[in-house]
Each structure stands twice: as structure tokens, then as C-alpha cells.
Design a protein around this motif. Structure first.
Motif, PDB file in Angstrom:
ATOM      1  N   THR A 620     -14.241   6.702  -1.413  1.00 40.29           N
ATOM      2  CA  THR A 620     -12.819   6.977  -2.016  1.00 40.29           C
ATOM      3  C   THR A 620     -11.832   5.575  -1.714  1.00 40.29           C
ATOM      4  O   THR A 620     -12.106   5.067  -0.408  1.00 40.29           O
ATOM      5  CB  THR A 620     -12.358   8.288  -1.383  1.00 40.29           C
ATOM      6  OG1 THR A 620     -13.023   9.265  -1.645  1.00 40.29           O
ATOM      7  CG2 THR A 620     -10.705   8.317  -2.104  1.00 40.29           C
ATOM      8  N   PHE A 621     -11.261   5.288  -2.420  1.00 35.09           N
ATOM      9  CA  PHE A 621     -10.408   4.152  -2.409  1.00 35.09           C
ATOM     10  C   PHE A 621      -8.878   4.629  -2.331  1.00 35.09           C
ATOM     11  O   PHE A 621      -8.578   5.738  -3.080  1.00 35.09           O
ATOM     12  CB  PHE A 621     -10.389   3.069  -3.383  1.00 35.09           C
ATOM     13  CG  PHE A 621     -11.852   2.445  -3.376  1.00 35.09           C
ATOM     14  CD1 PHE A 621     -11.911   1.318  -2.823  1.00 35.09           C
ATOM     15  CD2 PHE A 621     -12.569   2.827  -4.256  1.00 35.09           C
ATOM     16  CE1 PHE A 621     -13.165   0.713  -2.944  1.00 35.09           C
ATOM     17  CE2 PHE A 621     -14.025   2.368  -4.451  1.00 35.09           C
ATOM     18  CZ  PHE A 621     -14.084   1.186  -3.605  1.00 35.09           C
ATOM     19  N   TYR A 622      -8.002   4.092  -1.427  1.00 41.07           N
ATOM     20  CA  TYR A 622      -6.455   4.407  -1.578  1.00 41.07           C
ATOM     21  C   TYR A 622      -6.052   3.024  -1.302  1.00 41.07           C
ATOM     22  O   TYR A 622      -6.006   2.265  -0.763  1.00 41.07           O
ATOM     23  CB  TYR A 622      -6.051   5.145   0.042  1.00 41.07           C
ATOM     24  CG  TYR A 622      -7.171   6.282   0.224  1.00 41.07           C
ATOM     25  CD1 TYR A 622      -6.600   7.416  -0.417  1.00 41.07           C
ATOM     26  CD2 TYR A 622      -8.079   6.303   0.772  1.00 41.07           C
ATOM     27  CE1 TYR A 622      -7.432   8.839  -0.029  1.00 41.07           C
ATOM     28  CE2 TYR A 622      -8.908   7.612   1.131  1.00 41.07           C
ATOM     29  CZ  TYR A 622      -8.428   8.724   0.674  1.00 41.07           C
ATOM     30  OH  TYR A 622      -9.297   9.981   0.701  1.00 41.07           O
ATOM     31  N   THR A 623      -4.815   3.019  -2.586  1.00 41.20           N
ATOM     32  CA  THR A 623      -4.301   1.762  -2.869  1.00 41.20           C
ATOM     33  C   THR A 623      -2.720   1.926  -2.840  1.00 41.20           C
ATOM     34  O   THR A 623      -2.121   3.164  -3.155  1.00 41.20           O
ATOM     35  CB  THR A 623      -4.659   1.205  -4.214  1.00 41.20           C
ATOM     36  OG1 THR A 623      -4.151   2.260  -5.155  1.00 41.20           O
ATOM     37  CG2 THR A 623      -6.097   1.240  -4.281  1.00 41.20           C
ATOM     38  N   ALA A 624      -1.846   1.120  -2.524  1.00 42.46           N
ATOM     39  CA  ALA A 624      -0.626   1.115  -2.486  1.00 42.46           C
ATOM     40  C   ALA A 624      -0.212  -0.418  -2.489  1.00 42.46           C
ATOM     41  O   ALA A 624      -0.673  -1.284  -2.282  1.00 42.46           O
ATOM     42  CB  ALA A 624      -0.147   1.743  -1.246  1.00 42.46           C
ATOM     43  N   ASP A 625       1.160  -0.716  -3.117  1.00 42.10           N
ATOM     44  CA  ASP A 625       1.860  -1.939  -2.932  1.00 42.10           C
ATOM     45  C   ASP A 625       2.747  -2.177  -1.832  1.00 42.10           C
ATOM     46  O   ASP A 625       2.825  -3.317  -1.362  1.00 42.10           O
ATOM     47  CB  ASP A 625       2.737  -1.953  -4.343  1.00 42.10           C
ATOM     48  CG  ASP A 625       1.958  -1.814  -5.600  1.00 42.10           C
ATOM     49  OD1 ASP A 625       0.873  -2.456  -5.407  1.00 42.10           O
ATOM     50  OD2 ASP A 625       2.567  -1.663  -6.715  1.00 42.10           O
ATOM     51  N   TYR A 626       2.917  -1.172  -1.022  1.00 39.97           N
ATOM     52  CA  TYR A 626       3.791  -1.203   0.053  1.00 39.97           C
ATOM     53  C   TYR A 626       3.079  -0.334   1.102  1.00 39.97           C
ATOM     54  O   TYR A 626       2.921   0.823   1.074  1.00 39.97           O
ATOM     55  CB  TYR A 626       5.387  -1.064  -0.073  1.00 39.97           C
ATOM     56  CG  TYR A 626       5.819  -2.177  -1.135  1.00 39.97           C
ATOM     57  CD1 TYR A 626       6.058  -3.240  -0.774  1.00 39.97           C
ATOM     58  CD2 TYR A 626       6.191  -1.560  -2.625  1.00 39.97           C
ATOM     59  CE1 TYR A 626       6.809  -4.448  -1.717  1.00 39.97           C
ATOM     60  CE2 TYR A 626       6.542  -2.601  -3.608  1.00 39.97           C
ATOM     61  CZ  TYR A 626       6.836  -3.762  -3.055  1.00 39.97           C
ATOM     62  OH  TYR A 626       7.073  -4.871  -4.119  1.00 39.97           O
ATOM     63  N   PRO A 627       3.507  -0.386   2.282  1.00 33.92           N
ATOM     64  CA  PRO A 627       2.658   0.316   3.453  1.00 33.92           C
ATOM     65  C   PRO A 627       3.263   1.754   3.645  1.00 33.92           C
ATOM     66  O   PRO A 627       2.683   2.720   3.869  1.00 33.92           O
ATOM     67  CB  PRO A 627       3.193  -0.484   4.959  1.00 33.92           C
ATOM     68  CG  PRO A 627       3.150  -2.032   4.434  1.00 33.92           C
ATOM     69  CD  PRO A 627       3.839  -1.929   3.033  1.00 33.92           C
ATOM     70  N   GLY A 628       4.688   1.898   3.292  1.00 34.42           N
ATOM     71  CA  GLY A 628       5.026   3.216   3.200  1.00 34.42           C
ATOM     72  C   GLY A 628       5.129   4.074   2.185  1.00 34.42           C
ATOM     73  O   GLY A 628       5.311   5.297   2.077  1.00 34.42           O
ATOM     74  N   GLN A 629       4.231   3.720   1.280  1.00 35.03           N
ATOM     75  CA  GLN A 629       4.124   4.470  -0.064  1.00 35.03           C
ATOM     76  C   GLN A 629       3.019   5.178   0.101  1.00 35.03           C
ATOM     77  O   GLN A 629       2.051   5.067   0.695  1.00 35.03           O
ATOM     78  CB  GLN A 629       4.055   3.281  -1.319  1.00 35.03           C
ATOM     79  CG  GLN A 629       4.949   2.702  -1.888  1.00 35.03           C
ATOM     80  CD  GLN A 629       4.691   1.963  -2.896  1.00 35.03           C
ATOM     81  OE1 GLN A 629       3.335   1.409  -3.077  1.00 35.03           O
ATOM     82  NE2 GLN A 629       5.352   1.676  -4.116  1.00 35.03           N
ATOM     83  N   THR A 630       3.291   6.339  -0.728  1.00 33.02           N
ATOM     84  CA  THR A 630       1.963   7.343  -0.904  1.00 33.02           C
ATOM     85  C   THR A 630       0.849   6.786  -1.585  1.00 33.02           C
ATOM     86  O   THR A 630       1.169   6.518  -2.579  1.00 33.02           O
ATOM     87  CB  THR A 630       2.590   8.890  -1.589  1.00 33.02           C
ATOM     88  OG1 THR A 630       3.646   9.266  -0.760  1.00 33.02           O
ATOM     89  CG2 THR A 630       1.343   9.823  -1.436  1.00 33.02           C
ATOM     90  N   PRO A 631      -0.359   6.515  -1.058  1.00 30.51           N
ATOM     91  CA  PRO A 631      -1.206   5.884  -1.670  1.00 30.51           C
ATOM     92  C   PRO A 631      -1.676   6.677  -3.065  1.00 30.51           C
ATOM     93  O   PRO A 631      -1.788   7.716  -2.971  1.00 30.51           O
ATOM     94  CB  PRO A 631      -2.235   5.776  -0.550  1.00 30.51           C
ATOM     95  CG  PRO A 631      -2.088   6.537   0.406  1.00 30.51           C
ATOM     96  CD  PRO A 631      -0.608   7.188   0.326  1.00 30.51           C
ATOM     97  N   THR A 632      -2.238   5.718  -3.777  1.00 28.83           N
ATOM     98  CA  THR A 632      -3.104   6.291  -4.886  1.00 28.83           C
ATOM     99  C   THR A 632      -4.553   6.263  -4.805  1.00 28.83           C
ATOM    100  O   THR A 632      -4.965   5.568  -4.231  1.00 28.83           O
ATOM    101  CB  THR A 632      -2.601   5.426  -6.309  1.00 28.83           C
ATOM    102  OG1 THR A 632      -1.397   5.536  -6.498  1.00 28.83           O
ATOM    103  CG2 THR A 632      -3.268   5.996  -7.540  1.00 28.83           C
ATOM    104  N   THR A 633      -5.220   7.502  -4.904  1.00 26.13           N
ATOM    105  CA  THR A 633      -6.644   7.846  -4.707  1.00 26.13           C
ATOM    106  C   THR A 633      -7.321   7.465  -5.961  1.00 26.13           C
ATOM    107  O   THR A 633      -7.031   7.814  -7.073  1.00 26.13           O
ATOM    108  CB  THR A 633      -6.906   9.184  -4.317  1.00 26.13           C
ATOM    109  OG1 THR A 633      -5.814   9.581  -3.194  1.00 26.13           O
ATOM    110  CG2 THR A 633      -8.225   9.418  -3.954  1.00 26.13           C
ATOM    111  N   TYR A 634      -8.361   6.664  -5.626  1.00 25.39           N
ATOM    112  CA  TYR A 634      -9.705   6.599  -6.793  1.00 25.39           C
ATOM    113  C   TYR A 634     -10.852   6.842  -6.203  1.00 25.39           C
ATOM    114  O   TYR A 634     -11.401   6.686  -5.067  1.00 25.39           O
ATOM    115  CB  TYR A 634      -9.522   4.773  -7.078  1.00 25.39           C
ATOM    116  CG  TYR A 634      -8.433   4.359  -7.621  1.00 25.39           C
ATOM    117  CD1 TYR A 634      -8.359   4.299  -9.125  1.00 25.39           C
ATOM    118  CD2 TYR A 634      -7.278   4.154  -7.032  1.00 25.39           C
ATOM    119  CE1 TYR A 634      -7.136   3.960  -9.668  1.00 25.39           C
ATOM    120  CE2 TYR A 634      -6.144   3.491  -7.630  1.00 25.39           C
ATOM    121  CZ  TYR A 634      -6.164   3.460  -8.970  1.00 25.39           C
ATOM    122  OH  TYR A 634      -5.065   2.939  -9.629  1.00 25.39           O
ATOM    123  N   GLY A 635     -11.377   7.939  -6.869  1.00 24.29           N
ATOM    124  CA  GLY A 635     -12.871   8.408  -6.393  1.00 24.29           C
ATOM    125  C   GLY A 635     -12.604  10.027  -6.043  1.00 24.29           C
ATOM    126  O   GLY A 635     -11.691  10.549  -6.351  1.00 24.29           O
TER     127      GLY A 635
END
Length: 683
Positions: A620-635
Motif C-alpha cells: 500500500t502507498f501513502y502519499t502527501a504533498d506536506y508532512p502534516g496532511q492526511t495521506p492519500t492511499t493507493y492500494g
């Protein structure tokens, strides 16, 4: 588009933020790291477990110990809260010590020139296998009866004991007494803390400690514990000083209401022969045989919050916390563990010292009043001798620093004792002192009795806010990158439940500990790989543990009262084991630009060598543009040996990966994963 390798820094780091912990692991569950030739650690699924014994023990297990007897029979001792058990050949037998207490009128008889005292306790059925702990001092016939004595059964209502001094020499009565004796009496003066004590033929001197083991109220003062003797009035009277002043003049008030208190330790064995004509009342029993009493079965001890266990050759040594020292010999097939009559009556714990073989007891006593800093040991090769003389090597020592001894173990070439403040080494130096004591570490006290162990010649332990190790180069702190996970969530009111778990097969040491809200159950663990000097953590409950032993791989107990053997399966006792880890964030150009990832190549071990390569791992991948953001999940994307690549297709400044499995019967180890990436603008 170029490909990049997934090269992870081994170990888990929770002290760092995810963005700071780049290309490293931030969280884990049921994994371990194994070294490779490049000196890094490869993450893999933890070894699983299976039941060691098919049934529940019946209460929470607090201590385990494995040993073999001289006939090569293997045993597992199980110290639980409501029982002491032994498992051998898949058969469990309960050997819980049995005891009962009587409070009865003093009724003792003595004969001038004899050290045998006959005690009457109607219906007690005491046999020659039993031990009595007389907890109220009894004055009779010039003798003071107090402490533990081996009994000699005479009838259902009577038994005898033999009085000796601290060196084991007989103490003889100076008067004939029939059905007599008295316990101490106390008298107070209004407004004074001085208490007068009457106890005929007391034998005390100024400065001695006078123990009161049964709480007694007199003149508004509650007397309990050890009291220093202030003055001696005469052979029958002396004074002690209480911790507060009396509110009235009262007395004499006798300890335990004037009754004797007998704490019996029951040793179940064949009925002893009668004592013969002339010992019991006229006409009682057949001529020349007397009466054979039926042994009292007693009651199982049920207040063992913890145990320490060890073995004396083929004999099990067991100490319930704050209790006496018991022995169980499989060669004699004793029905229960039997108290060692001459050993200290209360102890925090004990271990067997090697190679000279002595029981070392800590938090021990001479008087029945526990001294939390007192260490006592028996003679070499004889656990029935505890009184020190010039001809034996029994002895004692009181540590001069700290408030209590938390635990002791046999370490490499020396015994080790932890106080709440530091570490002491006790080294065998033979007579006259037997042991030399040295404080080898300060500011490194032990947090809990089961938080220290020895593995591969190195000692590891958990302190109040740090981890330490001790070897040839002294005491050293162990850097802990998961400190926040442990000490910010530790239930400090339940630290006595912490259990250390050494696994020498993989050079690992784990600590199972209770967290806030876990009701004292050690549901979390922190694990240290001593070879790699790396940590991981997770959720798993273990209430007791032993390392590799004569029984094979490590064995642990769950709070569900089952006992499991570890490293025996890829699964959690036949159920899927949920193993996982998650990385910190990856970034390109220090996250100045976004990255686009559209392809990932799996590279893993998919099973055991020579076995089925059938592991199924979810990525599973977790992505964000900034450290404090809630990440978006892929997978999650399912990875198997047949998976050539997966295409997540995402763009972000920061990316984290999670590897997880929850399938049955599989094993995996991460290799050199590759992912295809390219810069994809700043916005």
C-alpha cells in the motif's frame, strides 16, 4: 523513466517524524530483521507459534522454567497466579504448595534437658512431612518458639518440634511444662511511645530487633513489624519504642489475643508410623505403635502474584513472591512442592548460583520481617543449611544502597542483583566472606522483577526510562529509537507485569509491557536485535517467557492461559499472523518537486527454503504533498512470486510504503524492490 531501488535503513525509528525518517521504517508488527553480508538488516515475517500444551492452565501464567532431571526427563515448570504446575510428556500435574493457618490457645509441653516440644492443636492432623511457621513468639520451659520447624506427627491433635539455635545446635528446655506457654504481652503509658513487653526468658539484648508478625492494637497504637529493643528490665521484660505515642495506658494486651498463630506448610506423603507406647495418652493406639494421624490436606496457596523458578540439579526450586522457598523432586514423585524448613520464611525471589550451587534469596529475612535489601544464601550443595558457621559457606549480606532489591539472576561467572537505583555484582570469593559485592552500575536500576535477562554472555534490562546492557566493558545504555512508543504509553502503575523475552536463535531481546488502558496486561512489545543494534515493536501479549532450553525453541504464555512454543510455525497457532511494516516518507530533490510513480517490481523471498513459495504480500502507498496532511492511499496491491510489476500511478511530493501479510502458512523476506519514477513538476 529511471528506476530506483527501495533501500531501507534497517530497524524501526519512531522518535523521528515520518518526513525525517526518510528511506527507513517508522512502524512494525510481528517482523524481525536478519543480517546480510553487507551488514544491513532485511525485514521479514516473524516466526510463528503453536501450543506447547493443549489445555488452559487455569489462571494467568507469570513464570516459566525448563529443566531436565538426571534421568534425562524434561520438565516445564509453570508458575501461575493460582497454581504451580509441571508439564512433562504432554501431561500436566499440579504441585501447588498447600498450607493452612490456625489461631489456637497456646498449649505446649517441654521436658528439662530435651529440645523436643510437644504442641497441641486439636484436629490439625499434622504429619512428619509438614512444617510449622510459629508466627507468634511462644515462651515455654525456658525456650522461645518462633519461626519454621519441621514437624513430627504424634496424633491427630499433637505433634512435636525440635528447638535449635541459629547454628543448628539443640536448645534444651530448662523446666518441665505441661500444656502451657504464653505469647508476648504489651503495656502502654498514656502519651508515651515506649511499650513494655513481657515475654518470659526472652533472651534479647538492647539493640536487637523484636519482630511482631501479627498486628496487635494496644493503647491506640498498632504494633506490627520489627522494633528495636530500647532497654532490658529483666529476663522476662523489656521495652520497645513505637512509631507513635499511646493515647491511653493499657495492658498487658497479648499478641493475637493471646492465641498462638501456626502457619502450616503441608508436605503430602505416606502416613508416618505411630510413635509408640509411652508417648501418647494411656490406652491411645495399639501397644508399641501409637496412632497414625491422617495428614491434613491443607489449602492451595492462591495469592501468588508472581514466582521465581530455578532448578537445583533435577530438583525444582520455586518461590512465590513474598513467600518461602519450596522444592519439588521428580525423583521422589512428591505430590506437591514442599517448603525448605530451614530457609528464610519470606523472600522476594531466589535463583541458584553456579557453579558452586547455592540458593541465593533476596528481599529476605532472619526474623520473619522482610528486609528488602537483604541477600541470604545456603551452604554449598546443601539447601537445608542457611545458618552461617566457620565450617560452612552459608551467609548473608545487606546491600547498603537503594530502597529494595528488584531482582537477581545468575549471570556469566557472577550473580547479579538490581536495586531500584543500580546494578550489583556478587562474585564468589570462598570463605570467610563467601561472596564479594560490588556496585557496577548506578542510575540504571531495574524497572520490574522480570525485566532483565542474560543472553550470549551479555546482560540486558529495562530501567525506569532507559535500556541498558552489561558485559566485559561495563554498563552501557542502549540507544532506543522507539523510546516514544514505549515510555509515553507505558502503564507505570503496572510495571511489575513487564516480561523480558530473550530469543538467542535470532539474537533478540524483547520486552512485553502493559500500556495505559490495558488493565495491566502486557499487550505491547519492543524488540532489540543485539547483533544489528536495531529495534522494532508491535502488539502481542505474553505474560511469561523462557529462552531456548532443553525443551527447544522459546516458550511463552498468553493471558488467555495457553502456553505457546515459538519459532515452530509461520502462523499464530494455526491462524494467520498479521505481519507488517510501514516506511517513512520518500522524497525527490528534498521534496522540492513532485514525483510520479507508475511501476513497482516486487523482489522478495516468498517462502521457506525448499518449501512452497506461496506468500501473498499486500503493498500500500501513502502519499502527501506536506508532512502534516492526511495521506492519500493507493492500494493495497497484491504481490506474489508470479507478480512481475504493479502500476500504482500517483504523483506527490512525499511517499510511504506499507508491506503487510495476513495469509496462512507463508513466509516472506523483503529483497531489492524497484520502482519507476520521474520528476513531475512542482505543483
Amino acid at each position: 523513466m529511471p528506476h530506483a531501488s527501495l533501500k531501507l535503513t534497517p530497524g524501526v525509528d519512531q522518535n523521528r517524524t515520518p518526513a525525517l525518517n526518510e528511506a527507513a521504517i517508522s512502524s512494525s508488527q510481528l517482523i524481525r530483521f536478519v543480517p546480510d553480508t553487507n551488514g544491513i538488516g532485511l525485514p521479514q515475517k516473524l516466526g510463528g507459534w503453536t501450543k506447547y500444551y493443549a489445555n488452559k492452565i487455569g489462571s494467568i501464567v507469570r513464570c516459566l522454567w525448563a529443566w531436565a532431571d538426571t534421568n534425562a526427563n524434561n520438565y516445564l515448570a509453570v508458575g501461575a497466579e493460582s497454581s504451580l504446575d509441571v508439564i512433562s510428556n504432554n501431561t500436566l500435574r499440579e504441585i501447588t504448595p498447600r498450607t493452612f493457618t490456625d489461631n489456637v490457645a497456646v498449649d505446649a509441653s517441654t521436658t528439662i534437658g530435651s529440645n523436643e516440644v510437644i504442641i497441641k492443636d486439636v484436629g490439625s492432623n499434622i504429619s512428619s512431612y509438614d512444617v510449622v511457621n510459629i508466627q507468634t513468639q511462644i515462651s515455654v520451659g525456658g525456650l522461645i518458639l518462633f519461626g519454621q520447624y519441621q514437624c513430627r506427627g504424634l496424633s491427630p491433635d499433637t505433634y512435636s518440634i525440635f528447638t535449635t539455635d541459629v547454628l543448628g545446635d539443640p536448645l534444651y528446655a530448662t523446666a518441665n511444662v505441661t500444656d502451657g506457654g504464653a505469647v508476648p504481652g504489651f503495656t502502654t503509658i498514656n502519651g508515651s511511645s515506649i511499650v513494655s513487653v513481657v515475654l518470659n526468658d526472652h533472651g534479647y539484648s538492647v539493640g536487637d530487633t523484636f519482630p511482631i508478625l501479627v498486628s496487635t492494637s494496644v493503647g491506640g497504637i498498632v504494633l506490627f513489624g520489627g522494633y528495636t529493643i530500647n532497654s532490658i528490665t529483666d529476663a522476662n521484660n523489656f521495652t520497645i519504642q513505637a512509631s507513635s505515642s499511646a493515647t491511653s495506658g493499657t495492658g498487658p494486651v497479648y499478641e493475637n489475643g493471646g492465641d498462638a498463630r501456626y502457619l502450616y506448610q503441608i508436605g503430602v506423603g505416606p502416613n508416618p508410623l505411630g510413635t509408640g507406647y509411652g508417648i501418647l495418652g494411656y490406652g491411645v493406639g495399639g501397644y508399641g505403635t501409637g496412632v497414625t494421624p491422617t495428614p491434613n490436606p491443607g489449602t492451595k496457596i492462591t495469592t501468588a502474584t508472581d514466582w521465581t523458578l530455578d532448578n537445583w540439579g533435577g530438583i525444582l526450586i520455586a518461590v512465590p513472591y513474598n513467600g518461602p522457598i519450596y522444592a519439588w523432586n521428580p525423583a521422589t514423585n512428591d505430590p506437591t512442592a514442599v517448603v525448605i524448613a530451614n530457609a528464610p520464611t519470606v523472600n522476594h525471589g531466589a535463583f541458584v548460583a553456579m557453579p558452586q550451587r547455592q540458593i541465593i534469596a533476596w528481599g529476605s529475612t532472619f526474623t520473619g520481617i522482610q528486609d528488602p535489601l537483604l541477600v541470604r544464601w545456603c551452604d554449598i550443595e546443601n539447601f537445608n543449611v542457611w545458618a552461617a558457621t566457620v565450617t560452612n559457606q552459608a551467609g548473608s549480606y545487606r546491600l547498603p544502597r537503594g530502597s529494595l532489591i528488584v531482582a537477581g539472576i545468575q549471570g556469566p561467572q557472577q550473580g547479579l542483583l538490581w536495586t531500584d537505583l543500580g546494578l550489583w555484582a556478587m562474585q564468589y570469593i570462598s570463605q570467610p566472606y563467601v561472596y564479594g559485592f560490588n556496585e557496577v552500575g548506578t542510575g540504571c536500576g531495574l524497572i520490574a522483577p522480570k525485566a532483565a535477562t542474560s543472553m550470549n554472555g551479555v546482560i540486558y534490562w529495562m530501567s525506569q526510562s532507559q535500556f541498558f546492557q552489561y558485559s566485559g566493558d561495563g554498563v552501557k545504555p542502549i540507544f532506543c529509537p522507539i523510546w516514544d512508543v514505549i515510555f509515553q504509553d507505558l502503564d507505570t502503575t503496572q510495571v511489575d507485569k513487564i516480561r523480558i523475552a530473550a530469543n538467542s536463535r535470532f539474537n533478540e531481546v524483547a520486552w512485553f509491557y502493559p500500556t495505559t488502558g490495558s488493565n495491566g496486561v502486557p499487550t505491547k512489545y519492543a524488540k532489540f536485535n543485539a547483533g544489528l543494534q536495531k529495534w522494532d515493536f508491535g502488539t502481542l501479549t505474553r505474560t511469561a517467557w523462557i529462552n531456548q532450553s532443553v525443551l527447544g525453541p522459546p516458550i511463552g504464555a498468553d493471558d488467555n492461559q495457553y502456553i505457546f512454543q515459538h519459532e515452530t510455525s509461520p502462523d499464530a497457532d494455526g491462524k494467520p499472523m498479521a505481519s507488517s511494516f510501514q516506511t517513512g516518507y520518500f522524497a525527490l530533490s528534498d521534496a522540492d518537486v513532485k514525483q510520479f510513480v507508475d511501476q513497482v517490481w516486487p523482489d522478495m523471498k516468498w517462502g521457506y527454503y525448499g518449501g512452497a513459495q506461496n506468500a501473498n504480500v499486500n503493498l500500500t502507498f501513502y502519499t502527501a504533498d506536506y508532512p502534516g496532511q492526511t495521506p492519500t492511499t493507493y492500494g493495497p496491491f497484491s504481490l506474489t512470486q508470479s507478480t512481475t510489476f504493479v502500476t500504482p500511478r500517483f504523483r506527490a511530493r512525499l511517499m510511504a510504503m506499507e508491506f503487510a501479510s495476513n495469509d496462512i502458512g507463508s513466509f516472506w523476506r523483503l529483497g531489492n524492490m524497484r520502482y519507476r519514477t520521474q520528476i513531475d513538476g512542482k505543483f
